[in-house]
Design a protein around this motif. Sequence first.
Motif, PDB file in Angstrom:
ATOM      1  N   ALA A  78       0.820  -1.184  -0.020  1.00  0.00           N
ATOM      2  CA  ALA A  78       0.168  -0.211  -0.032  1.00  0.00           C
ATOM      3  C   ALA A  78       0.961   1.089   0.091  1.00  0.00           C
ATOM      4  N   GLY A  79       2.201   1.121  -0.372  1.00  0.00           N
ATOM      5  CA  GLY A  79       3.065   2.200  -0.452  1.00  0.00           C
ATOM      6  C   GLY A  79       4.328   1.703  -0.757  1.00  0.00           C
ATOM      7  N   PRO A  80       5.163   2.707  -0.989  1.00  0.00           N
ATOM      8  CA  PRO A  80       6.720   2.527  -1.748  1.00  0.00           C
ATOM      9  C   PRO A  80       7.359   1.681  -0.385  1.00  0.00           C
ATOM     10  N   LEU A  81       8.434   1.159  -0.564  1.00  0.00           N
ATOM     11  CA  LEU A  81       9.343   0.510   0.517  1.00  0.00           C
ATOM     12  C   LEU A  81      10.421   1.684   0.783  1.00  0.00           C
ATOM     13  N   TYR A  82      10.811   1.920   1.977  1.00  0.00           N
ATOM     14  CA  TYR A  82      11.463   2.827   2.677  1.00  0.00           C
ATOM     15  C   TYR A  82      12.803   2.041   3.270  1.00  0.00           C
ATOM     16  N   SER A 102      15.473  -0.421   9.501  1.00  0.00           N
ATOM     17  CA  SER A 102      15.721  -1.078   8.057  1.00  0.00           C
ATOM     18  C   SER A 102      14.868  -0.886   7.006  1.00  0.00           C
ATOM     19  N   LEU A 103      14.239  -1.835   6.281  1.00  0.00           N
ATOM     20  CA  LEU A 103      13.362  -1.623   4.984  1.00  0.00           C
ATOM     21  C   LEU A 103      11.913  -1.656   5.734  1.00  0.00           C
ATOM     22  N   PHE A 104      11.339  -0.777   5.603  1.00  0.00           N
ATOM     23  CA  PHE A 104       9.748  -0.519   5.856  1.00  0.00           C
ATOM     24  C   PHE A 104       8.521  -0.273   4.734  1.00  0.00           C
ATOM     25  N   GLY A 105       7.605  -0.890   4.671  1.00  0.00           N
ATOM     26  CA  GLY A 105       6.531  -0.421   3.680  1.00  0.00           C
ATOM     27  C   GLY A 105       5.386  -0.817   4.091  1.00  0.00           C
ATOM     28  N   LEU A 106       4.273  -0.078   3.654  1.00  0.00           N
ATOM     29  CA  LEU A 106       2.845  -0.367   4.272  1.00  0.00           C
ATOM     30  C   LEU A 106       2.037  -1.462   3.557  1.00  0.00           C
ATOM     31  N   LEU A 107       1.221  -2.236   4.206  1.00  0.00           N
ATOM     32  CA  LEU A 107       0.623  -3.314   3.838  1.00  0.00           C
ATOM     33  C   LEU A 107      -0.968  -3.000   4.022  1.00  0.00           C
ATOM     34  N   LYS A 108      -2.037  -3.494   3.281  1.00  0.00           N
ATOM     35  CA  LYS A 108      -3.187  -3.363   3.519  1.00  0.00           C
ATOM     36  C   LYS A 108      -3.866  -4.893   3.185  1.00  0.00           C
ATOM     37  N   ASN A 109      -4.992  -5.085   4.008  1.00  0.00           N
ATOM     38  CA  ASN A 109      -5.650  -6.070   4.053  1.00  0.00           C
ATOM     39  C   ASN A 109      -6.603  -6.209   2.705  1.00  0.00           C
ATOM     40  N   MET A 110      -6.287  -7.362   1.826  1.00  0.00           N
ATOM     41  CA  MET A 110      -7.085  -7.524   0.475  1.00  0.00           C
ATOM     42  C   MET A 110      -8.429  -7.992   0.554  1.00  0.00           C
ATOM     43  N   LEU A 111      -8.938  -8.353   1.905  1.00  0.00           N
ATOM     44  CA  LEU A 111     -10.287  -8.957   2.063  1.00  0.00           C
ATOM     45  C   LEU A 111     -11.117  -7.792   1.761  1.00  0.00           C
ATOM     46  N   PHE A 112     -10.745  -6.529   2.084  1.00  0.00           N
ATOM     47  CA  PHE A 112     -11.787  -5.346   2.014  1.00  0.00           C
ATOM     48  C   PHE A 112     -12.246  -5.206   0.735  1.00  0.00           C
ATOM     49  N   PRO A 113     -13.357  -4.586   0.457  1.00  0.00           N
ATOM     50  CA  PRO A 113     -13.700  -4.424  -0.979  1.00  0.00           C
ATOM     51  C   PRO A 113     -12.893  -3.150  -1.433  1.00  0.00           C
ATOM     52  N   THR A 114     -12.545  -3.232  -2.849  1.00  0.00           N
ATOM     53  CA  THR A 114     -11.537  -2.356  -3.422  1.00  0.00           C
ATOM     54  C   THR A 114     -12.373  -0.974  -3.616  1.00  0.00           C
ATOM     55  N   LYS A 115     -11.626   0.287  -2.906  1.00  0.00           N
ATOM     56  CA  LYS A 115     -12.301   1.537  -3.090  1.00  0.00           C
ATOM     57  C   LYS A 115     -11.385   2.455  -3.696  1.00  0.00           C
TER      58      LYS A 115
END
Length: 244
Positions: free
Chosen positions: A4-8, A67-80
């Motif tokens: 859900a975002g780029p890798l930092y 170190s390396l961080f990146g955002l994730l989001k749950n795929m179970l929710f409807p696409t908005k």
Amino acid sequence: MQPAGPLYEIDCFKGVIHHLHFPHCETNIGEHSVKLAVAHFTGVNLEIIQPLKVTDSHVIIDVQGLSLFGLLKNMLFPTKPINAQVLFFHEELTDIQISKLYIHLVPGNVPVEEVKKHHQSCTYITTSSRCQLTPWTQYKPCCDTGKPQPKIKTFDTDYGPNYHPTFSVHINTKVEEITVGLLDENDQEVWKPRQLSLTAGCSQDAATSNIQNAGAEFVDRHREALIQRVSSVMEMADSLLRNK
């Protein structure tokens, strides 16, 4: 979970940073909204960090190690719809009488500078690029000149590392302006048409070159006087002459 975002990659002295704020591009944040988390990569291990707080613009976490961080989001929710950007890069093709306009559809939390790094041979065209797009939905550009390739494409939330163009438009080099908008698969307008100048970047580059040449010529004419009157003039002169 999906990105859900780029890798930092974050590196600093231990204990200096206590919290990190990661920008997100979700438009529906609340009790029943998409669930966001942060992936922390430490060597071969992956740690999923739950946020301390999620605001309308950022995900906030407590930091134990960097170190390396990146955002994730749950795929179970409807696409908005998410906050997104329409970015433009223009490339002059000197061998033929055609130029190319590259159109990028990217999430709103992707830094523009990161996309620029991968297209340094092109001129970035600044415009009001913000819009809202729905992932895995098809979109198509509408142009008053040139033919977009492909005609329609799925918005797939590209977080790098390559940032390939979503569309390209072949344009006659005599064209100085082009009007571009964005439609969804039902021909509904999702990004109002903007008029883009294809010569603004070239004019700016030419102006910069003229200033550098004028500086070098000034040094040529007044080199001896400058050496007598100004301290450290040799370094200044050498710098200007290198840009000649």
